[in-house]
Design a protein around this motif. Structure first.
Motif, PDB file in Angstrom:
ATOM      1  N   MET A  91       0.816  -1.213   0.000  1.00 50.15           N
ATOM      2  CA  MET A  91       0.000   0.000   0.000  1.00 50.15           C
ATOM      3  C   MET A  91       0.854   1.269   0.000  1.00 50.15           C
ATOM      4  SD  MET A  91      -3.193  -1.276   0.477  1.00 50.15           S
ATOM      5  CE  MET A  91      -4.278  -0.162   1.365  1.00 50.15           C
ATOM      6  N   GLY A  92       2.087   1.154  -0.447  1.00 52.84           N
ATOM      7  CA  GLY A  92       2.986   2.304  -0.434  1.00 52.84           C
ATOM      8  C   GLY A  92       2.419   3.497  -1.180  1.00 52.84           C
ATOM      9  N   TRP A  93       1.846   3.262  -2.354  1.00 52.78           N
ATOM     10  CA  TRP A  93       1.315   4.376  -3.143  1.00 52.78           C
ATOM     11  C   TRP A  93       0.076   4.974  -2.495  1.00 52.78           C
ATOM     12  CZ3 TRP A  93       4.076   6.851  -6.556  1.00 52.78           C
ATOM     13  CH2 TRP A  93       5.092   6.174  -7.252  1.00 52.78           C
ATOM     14  N   THR A  94      -0.726   4.123  -1.829  1.00 54.57           N
ATOM     15  CA  THR A  94      -1.913   4.637  -1.132  1.00 54.57           C
ATOM     16  C   THR A  94      -1.488   5.571  -0.005  1.00 54.57           C
ATOM     17  OG1 THR A  94      -2.936   2.515  -1.601  1.00 54.57           O
ATOM     18  CG2 THR A  94      -4.070   3.948  -0.028  1.00 54.57           C
ATOM     19  N   LEU A  95      -0.471   5.122   0.750  1.00 55.40           N
ATOM     20  CA  LEU A  95       0.037   5.952   1.845  1.00 55.40           C
ATOM     21  C   LEU A  95       0.549   7.293   1.296  1.00 55.40           C
ATOM     22  CD1 LEU A  95       0.888   6.145   4.872  1.00 55.40           C
ATOM     23  CD2 LEU A  95       3.138   5.328   4.135  1.00 55.40           C
ATOM     24  N   LEU A  96       1.282   7.218   0.194  1.00 54.57           N
ATOM     25  CA  LEU A  96       1.829   8.444  -0.392  1.00 54.57           C
ATOM     26  C   LEU A  96       0.699   9.347  -0.898  1.00 54.57           C
ATOM     27  CD1 LEU A  96       4.455   9.902  -0.997  1.00 54.57           C
ATOM     28  CD2 LEU A  96       4.455   8.854  -3.266  1.00 54.57           C
ATOM     29  N   ALA A  97      -0.342   8.733  -1.451  1.00 53.78           N
ATOM     30  CA  ALA A  97      -1.490   9.523  -1.926  1.00 53.78           C
ATOM     31  C   ALA A  97      -2.140  10.269  -0.764  1.00 53.78           C
ATOM     32  CB  ALA A  97      -2.511   8.617  -2.613  1.00 53.78           C
ATOM     33  N   ILE A  98      -2.261   9.581   0.380  1.00 54.93           N
ATOM     34  CA  ILE A  98      -2.894  10.220   1.543  1.00 54.93           C
ATOM     35  C   ILE A  98      -2.018  11.363   2.072  1.00 54.93           C
ATOM     36  CG2 ILE A  98      -3.611   9.849   3.945  1.00 54.93           C
ATOM     37  CD1 ILE A  98      -4.415   6.971   3.009  1.00 54.93           C
ATOM     38  N   LEU A  99      -0.705  11.081   2.211  1.00 56.10           N
ATOM     39  CA  LEU A  99       0.202  12.124   2.705  1.00 56.10           C
ATOM     40  C   LEU A  99       0.214  13.333   1.769  1.00 56.10           C
ATOM     41  CD1 LEU A  99       3.293  10.103   3.995  1.00 56.10           C
ATOM     42  CD2 LEU A  99       1.688  11.454   5.359  1.00 56.10           C
ATOM     43  N   SER A 100       0.249  13.063   0.451  1.00 58.36           N
ATOM     44  CA  SER A 100       0.319  14.207  -0.459  1.00 58.36           C
ATOM     45  C   SER A 100      -1.018  14.942  -0.540  1.00 58.36           C
ATOM     46  CB  SER A 100       0.816  13.792  -1.842  1.00 58.36           C
ATOM     47  OG  SER A 100       0.105  12.701  -2.314  1.00 58.36           O
ATOM     48  N   ALA A 101      -2.130  14.223  -0.261  1.00 55.83           N
ATOM     49  CA  ALA A 101      -3.421  14.909  -0.179  1.00 55.83           C
ATOM     50  C   ALA A 101      -3.410  15.888   0.993  1.00 55.83           C
ATOM     51  CB  ALA A 101      -4.558  13.901  -0.011  1.00 55.83           C
ATOM     52  N   LEU A 102      -2.803  15.452   2.130  1.00 55.05           N
ATOM     53  CA  LEU A 102      -2.708  16.350   3.287  1.00 55.05           C
ATOM     54  C   LEU A 102      -1.846  17.562   2.948  1.00 55.05           C
ATOM     55  CD1 LEU A 102      -2.228  13.779   6.187  1.00 55.05           C
ATOM     56  CD2 LEU A 102      -4.281  15.091   5.630  1.00 55.05           C
ATOM     57  N   ALA A 103      -0.733  17.321   2.249  1.00 57.18           N
ATOM     58  CA  ALA A 103       0.159  18.429   1.891  1.00 57.18           C
ATOM     59  C   ALA A 103      -0.535  19.400   0.947  1.00 57.18           C
ATOM     60  CB  ALA A 103       1.434  17.889   1.249  1.00 57.18           C
ATOM     61  N   LEU A 104      -1.212  18.849  -0.067  1.00 59.18           N
ATOM     62  CA  LEU A 104      -1.878  19.703  -1.061  1.00 59.18           C
ATOM     63  C   LEU A 104      -3.067  20.430  -0.435  1.00 59.18           C
ATOM     64  CD1 LEU A 104      -1.997  20.587  -3.991  1.00 59.18           C
ATOM     65  CD2 LEU A 104      -3.249  18.503  -4.532  1.00 59.18           C
ATOM     66  N   GLY A 105      -3.858  19.690   0.358  1.00 62.52           N
ATOM     67  CA  GLY A 105      -5.031  20.290   1.005  1.00 62.52           C
ATOM     68  C   GLY A 105      -4.620  21.389   1.974  1.00 62.52           C
ATOM     69  N   GLY A 106      -3.478  21.203   2.655  1.00 63.26           N
ATOM     70  CA  GLY A 106      -3.007  22.195   3.615  1.00 63.26           C
ATOM     71  C   GLY A 106      -2.813  23.564   2.985  1.00 63.26           C
ATOM     72  N   LEU A 107      -2.557  23.576   1.684  1.00 66.83           N
ATOM     73  CA  LEU A 107      -2.362  24.858   1.002  1.00 66.83           C
ATOM     74  C   LEU A 107      -3.668  25.657   0.925  1.00 66.83           C
ATOM     75  CD1 LEU A 107       0.041  23.661  -1.825  1.00 66.83           C
ATOM     76  CD2 LEU A 107       0.596  24.979   0.216  1.00 66.83           C
ATOM     77  N   GLY A 108      -4.800  24.994   1.194  1.00 65.90           N
ATOM     78  CA  GLY A 108      -6.085  25.702   1.227  1.00 65.90           C
ATOM     79  C   GLY A 108      -6.360  26.345   2.576  1.00 65.90           C
ATOM     80  N   LEU A 109      -5.396  26.261   3.503  1.00 62.20           N
ATOM     81  CA  LEU A 109      -5.631  26.802   4.849  1.00 62.20           C
ATOM     82  C   LEU A 109      -4.836  28.071   5.117  1.00 62.20           C
ATOM     83  CD1 LEU A 109      -5.476  23.467   6.890  1.00 62.20           C
ATOM     84  CD2 LEU A 109      -7.511  24.750   6.219  1.00 62.20           C
ATOM     85  N   ILE A 110      -4.139  28.578   4.101  1.00 62.75           N
ATOM     86  CA  ILE A 110      -3.322  29.768   4.326  1.00 62.75           C
ATOM     87  C   ILE A 110      -3.709  30.854   3.329  1.00 62.75           C
ATOM     88  CG2 ILE A 110      -1.319  28.566   5.278  1.00 62.75           C
ATOM     89  CD1 ILE A 110      -0.152  28.858   2.357  1.00 62.75           C
ATOM     90  N   GLY A 111      -3.143  32.032   3.506  1.00 61.87           N
ATOM     91  CA  GLY A 111      -3.383  33.122   2.557  1.00 61.87           C
ATOM     92  C   GLY A 111      -4.825  33.614   2.609  1.00 61.87           C
TER      93      GLY A 111
END
Ligand SMILES: [Cu+2]
Lengths: 292, 126
Positions: free
Chosen positions: A116-136
């Motif tokens: 499930m390595g790619w699934t884990l990476l998808a979840i982590l990168s979703a958090l990173a990408l989504g986090g950009l909606g919390l600033i500015g």
């Protein structure tokens, strides 16, 4: 200083989109055999993106420290940098954001060695990408509307990430379409992507419209101000993206079986990548300018 | 399946639309209101200044200074946020101001992370 902020923002957004799109493609679009065939290529893309994500994330923080503080000297002044991290809204989000970016590095390095390595990476990168909606400007409002506005920005980031971040994988898949080993799987991945792609495009457009509306509702509409001129240009580019995507899907894909479809689809997808880089450039600047 | 997408999309779009209509506009933040107000005729030194912005402000990156007509900076107390309202910056004035015209210079970082600055004049005439 602003120019450096544009620079880091561009690479940070690009890396986050690419990482998310790549991981989602590998985790959920590609059937297992195809996933293995694409793994070496996708791992290299993911690793590059992960490094760029972290470096540009730190660069972004240091530039913000300089701009909140009193100039260049404060970009490397530990007191100011830690004050940003501890005592501002941006810093609180960014502490988590950078922690996730750090975790993404080993996750990327080990992606095909763990289950499930790619699934884990998808979840982590979703958090990173989504986090950009919390600033500015997404975080300028409090209360219920503030939550709604943030949610809309997060959805916008994730849906555009799915769309734009998958384009590179798509080009690779096109090369395997005629292969006797992977042709069927490549075809299946292409169809899964195009099915979900419709939803992603619809969400990206809806949230993009609502985000612009949030910003400009009471502003005097005047396309000669830098912000509004660039937003208008972004809208035009998004429209051309949409046309490209529709032509790719409904003109070129049907020509694949016996015609020149694969080559045309590849050219069309490359065009989409070029336009999306232009859109990202605008986004990197728009988030810093005052809307009116 | 398609139907579900359309419904979800319509629900999302209408929620966001309704949400956005009850919003104030935002540019970068700006100074909205001051106490004493800009038009008030002051006869004695105020004990504090209150600066209210259109967005919450980051106290860690807020600065306010008062300079007199000779450009000499007047010492002010430690800035704080109004505990009831994180958009309002409170500036204690520890040494009573004598009659004259002063310039209040402010620089704050607002919730969106952007730095904004400005100034206004204040006259005390007994
Ligand atoms: Cu702003």
């Amino acid at each position: 200083m602003d120019a450096w902020l544009y620079f880091f923002r561009f690479f940070h957004y690009a890396a986050a989109l690419q990482l998310f799109g790549t991981a989602v493609f590998q985790a959920w679009m590609a059937p297992p055999n195809l996933r293995r065939a694409m793994s070496a290529f996708e791992e290299r893309v993911a690793l590059c993106s992960a490094v760029v994500l972290l470096v540009s994330g730190v660069g972004w923080l240091l530039t913000v420290a300089g701009s909140m503080g009193s100039g260049w000297a404060d970009t490397i002044n530990p007191d100011v940098v830690f004050r940003v991290l501890r005592a501002t809204q941006f810093g609180q989000v960014w502490t988590w954001h950078l922690a996730i970016a750090v975790m993404i590095l080993p996750a990327t390095a080990l992606v095909s060695r763990v289950r499930m390595g790619w699934t884990l990476l998808a979840i982590l990168s979703a958090l990173a990408l989504g986090g950009l909606g919390l600033i500015g400007h997404a975080s300028a409002l409090d209360g219920f509307v503030g939550v709604l506005n943030r949610a809309s920005h997060i959805l916008h980031a994730l849906s555009s990430g799915f769309w734009l971040g998958s384009l590179l994988s798509l080009i690779y898949v096109l090369g395997l379409l005629r292969s006797s080993d992977f042709g069927r799987d490549a075809d299946m991945a292409l169809h899964r992507f195009s099915g979900l792609g419709h939803g992603a495009v619809a969400i990206a457009l809806a949230t993009g419209i609502s985000n612009s509306w949030f910003v400009l509702r009471h502003a005097e509409l005047n396309p000669t101000t830098p912000y509004q001129a660039m937003l208008l240009l972004k809208i035009l580019l998004v429209c051309s993206m949409l046309v490209l995507a529709l032509v790719n899907r409904y003109v070129f894909v049907p020509r694949i079986p016996n015609g020149p479809g694969i080559r045309q689809l590849r050219d069309g997808t490359i065009a989409e990548i070029v336009v999306s880089a232009a859109i990202l450039t605008l986004v990197s600047v728009l988030g810093v300018l005052s809307p009116s | 399946m398609t139907n579900l997408w359309v419904k979800g999309y319509a629900a999302l779009a209408s929620t966001l639309f309704v949400g956005s209509t009850i919003l104030p506009a935002y540019a970068h933040a700006d100074l909205a209101e001051t106490v004493p107000s800009l038009t008030e005729a002051l006869t004695t030194s105020p004990e504090e200044l209150r600066l209210t912005f259109t967005e919450s402000v980051e106290i860690a990156f807020s600065e306010v200074s008062i300079v007199d007509s000779e450009k000499t900076e007047i010492q002010v107390g430690e800035l704080s946020l109004d505990p009831e309202d994180n958009k309002t910056l409170v500036v204690p004035i520890e040494v009573a101001l004598v009659a004259g015209t002063y310039t209040v210079e402010w620089a704050v970082v607002s919730a969106d992370g952007h730095k904004i600055e400005g100034s206004y004049d204040m006259t005390i005439a007994p």
